[in-house]
Design a protein around this motif. Structure first.
Motif, PDB file in Angstrom:
ATOM      1  N   GLU A 228      25.844   0.521  -0.518  1.00 27.91           N
ATOM      2  CA  GLU A 228      25.095  -0.497   0.217  1.00 27.91           C
ATOM      3  C   GLU A 228      25.179  -0.241   1.717  1.00 27.91           C
ATOM      4  N   LEU A 229      24.011  -0.365   2.369  1.00 28.69           N
ATOM      5  CA  LEU A 229      23.888  -0.102   3.797  1.00 28.69           C
ATOM      6  C   LEU A 229      23.189  -1.258   4.487  1.00 28.69           C
ATOM      7  N   SER A 230      23.410  -1.340   5.800  1.00 31.54           N
ATOM      8  CA  SER A 230      22.682  -2.283   6.636  1.00 31.54           C
ATOM      9  C   SER A 230      22.287  -1.526   7.893  1.00 31.54           C
ATOM     10  N   GLY A 231      21.037  -1.694   8.317  1.00 32.11           N
ATOM     11  CA  GLY A 231      20.623  -0.997   9.529  1.00 32.11           C
ATOM     12  C   GLY A 231      19.153  -1.172   9.784  1.00 32.11           C
ATOM     13  N   ALA A 232      18.616  -0.304  10.651  1.00 31.26           N
ATOM     14  CA  ALA A 232      17.216  -0.424  11.057  1.00 31.26           C
ATOM     15  C   ALA A 232      16.636   0.954  11.358  1.00 31.26           C
TER      16      ALA A 232
ATOM     17  N   GLU B 246      10.995   6.903  17.691  1.00 32.73           N
ATOM     18  CA  GLU B 246      11.288   7.624  18.938  1.00 32.73           C
ATOM     19  C   GLU B 246      10.294   8.767  19.017  1.00 32.73           C
ATOM     20  N   GLY B 247       9.263   8.601  19.825  1.00 31.00           N
ATOM     21  CA  GLY B 247       8.176   9.574  19.859  1.00 31.00           C
ATOM     22  C   GLY B 247       7.448   9.526  18.531  1.00 31.00           C
ATOM     23  N   ASN B 248       7.373  10.648  17.852  1.00 34.06           N
ATOM     24  CA  ASN B 248       6.734  10.712  16.537  1.00 34.06           C
ATOM     25  C   ASN B 248       7.755  10.748  15.409  1.00 34.06           C
ATOM     26  N   LYS B 249       9.006  10.428  15.712  1.00 37.95           N
ATOM     27  CA  LYS B 249      10.085  10.532  14.735  1.00 37.95           C
ATOM     28  C   LYS B 249      10.628   9.146  14.393  1.00 37.95           C
ATOM     29  N   LEU B 250      10.764   8.869  13.094  1.00 37.78           N
ATOM     30  CA  LEU B 250      11.467   7.665  12.652  1.00 37.78           C
ATOM     31  C   LEU B 250      12.960   7.965  12.672  1.00 37.78           C
ATOM     32  N   VAL B 251      13.732   7.107  13.321  1.00 36.08           N
ATOM     33  CA  VAL B 251      15.171   7.290  13.431  1.00 36.08           C
ATOM     34  C   VAL B 251      15.854   6.068  12.839  1.00 36.08           C
ATOM     35  N   GLY B 252      16.654   6.299  11.818  1.00 36.90           N
ATOM     36  CA  GLY B 252      17.362   5.213  11.153  1.00 36.90           C
ATOM     37  C   GLY B 252      18.854   5.285  11.430  1.00 36.90           C
ATOM     38  N   THR B 253      19.441   4.140  11.727  1.00 36.76           N
ATOM     39  CA  THR B 253      20.889   4.040  11.909  1.00 36.76           C
ATOM     40  C   THR B 253      21.380   2.981  10.932  1.00 36.76           C
ATOM     41  N   PHE B 254      22.210   3.421   9.987  1.00 37.58           N
ATOM     42  CA  PHE B 254      22.667   2.545   8.914  1.00 37.58           C
ATOM     43  C   PHE B 254      24.187   2.583   8.824  1.00 37.58           C
ATOM     44  N   THR B 255      24.786   1.420   8.601  1.00 34.47           N
ATOM     45  CA  THR B 255      26.228   1.304   8.460  1.00 34.47           C
ATOM     46  C   THR B 255      26.557   0.987   7.011  1.00 34.47           C
ATOM     47  N   ARG B 256      27.486   1.768   6.460  1.00 34.26           N
ATOM     48  CA  ARG B 256      27.926   1.520   5.087  1.00 34.26           C
ATOM     49  C   ARG B 256      28.729   0.229   5.044  1.00 34.26           C
ATOM     50  N   LYS B 257      28.472  -0.589   4.037  1.00 35.51           N
ATOM     51  CA  LYS B 257      29.192  -1.860   3.910  1.00 35.51           C
ATOM     52  C   LYS B 257      30.615  -1.647   3.405  1.00 35.51           C
ATOM     53  N   ASP B 258      30.851  -0.573   2.637  1.00 36.32           N
ATOM     54  CA  ASP B 258      32.178  -0.366   2.046  1.00 36.32           C
ATOM     55  C   ASP B 258      33.200   0.203   3.019  1.00 36.32           C
ATOM     56  N   ASN B 259      32.765   1.014   4.013  1.00 39.59           N
ATOM     57  CA  ASN B 259      33.755   1.633   4.894  1.00 39.59           C
ATOM     58  C   ASN B 259      33.382   1.585   6.381  1.00 39.59           C
ATOM     59  N   GLY B 260      32.235   1.022   6.715  1.00 33.02           N
ATOM     60  CA  GLY B 260      31.839   0.873   8.113  1.00 33.02           C
ATOM     61  C   GLY B 260      31.371   2.148   8.791  1.00 33.02           C
ATOM     62  N   LYS B 261      31.269   3.258   8.046  1.00 34.81           N
ATOM     63  CA  LYS B 261      30.829   4.523   8.636  1.00 34.81           C
ATOM     64  C   LYS B 261      29.308   4.552   8.759  1.00 34.81           C
ATOM     65  N   VAL B 262      28.831   5.334   9.733  1.00 32.76           N
ATOM     66  CA  VAL B 262      27.406   5.352  10.065  1.00 32.76           C
ATOM     67  C   VAL B 262      26.702   6.547   9.418  1.00 32.76           C
ATOM     68  N   LEU B 263      25.540   6.253   8.855  1.00 33.59           N
ATOM     69  CA  LEU B 263      24.625   7.259   8.324  1.00 33.59           C
ATOM     70  C   LEU B 263      23.398   7.265   9.224  1.00 33.59           C
ATOM     71  N   LYS B 264      23.070   8.428   9.776  1.00 33.27           N
ATOM     72  CA  LYS B 264      21.853   8.568  10.581  1.00 33.27           C
ATOM     73  C   LYS B 264      20.807   9.245   9.709  1.00 33.27           C
ATOM     74  N   ALA B 265      19.570   8.802   9.833  1.00 36.12           N
ATOM     75  CA  ALA B 265      18.468   9.397   9.081  1.00 36.12           C
ATOM     76  C   ALA B 265      17.287   9.592  10.025  1.00 36.12           C
ATOM     77  N   TYR B 266      16.601  10.689   9.848  1.00 32.88           N
ATOM     78  CA  TYR B 266      15.446  11.019  10.681  1.00 32.88           C
ATOM     79  C   TYR B 266      14.299  11.420   9.759  1.00 32.88           C
ATOM     80  N   ARG B 267      13.109  10.962  10.067  1.00 29.74           N
ATOM     81  CA  ARG B 267      11.909  11.365   9.338  1.00 29.74           C
ATOM     82  C   ARG B 267      10.878  11.797  10.364  1.00 29.74           C
ATOM     83  N   GLU B 268      10.355  13.009  10.181  1.00 25.98           N
ATOM     84  CA  GLU B 268       9.328  13.489  11.090  1.00 25.98           C
ATOM     85  C   GLU B 268       8.382  14.432  10.355  1.00 25.98           C
ATOM     86  N   ILE B 269       7.154  14.498  10.867  1.00 22.78           N
ATOM     87  CA  ILE B 269       6.161  15.405  10.323  1.00 22.78           C
ATOM     88  C   ILE B 269       6.274  16.711  11.106  1.00 22.78           C
TER      89      ILE B 269
END
Length: 131
Positions: free
Chosen positions: A78-82, A86-109
């Protein structure tokens, strides 16, 4: 609007190492590497609807850029984030609920591909999708 449409997984780079860093067991990693994922994007201004269809689940995620939301990965993490644009790139920053560590995700064409990059605990993985 560039993301709009349906994208099917073509190949992965370092995906099993990323899943291992996330704490996903070996059997789920093997299955996850061959999930046959298909993403369908619909964008209306700052609002997105993303449909994820794979061998394991079919879900629909609605989010607004910059607004936190809850999300569960296919393995149940389980994650929480948004997401932000940024320009033409989707940038996601999500925090794991179980350990508080951050997952970064990027989507771009990139060219004719959707490239989805994950970074967790210093491990980077890329997934490449084609229309």
């Amino acid at each position: 609007m560039a993301f709009d449409g349906t994208w099917k997984i073509d190949r992965n780079e370092n995906y099993e190492k990323f899943m291992e860093a996330m704490g996903i067991g070996m059997m789920k990693r093997k299955l996850g590497a061959h999930d046959n994922l298909k993403l369908t994007f619909q964008q209306d201004g700052n609002k997105f609807i993303v449909k994820e269809a794979s061998n394991f689940r079919n879900i629909e995620i609605e989010f607004t850029l910059g607004v936190n939301f809850e999300y569960s990965l296919a393995d149940g993490t389980e994650l929480s984030g948004a997401w932000a644009l940024e320009g033409n790139k989707l940038v996601g920053t999500f925090t794991r609920k179980d350990n508080g560590k951050v997952l970064k995700a990027y989507r771009e064409i990139v060219g004719d591909e959707l490239v989805q990059t994950y970074v967790y605990e210093g491990v980077e993985s890329k997934r490449f999708f084609k229309r």
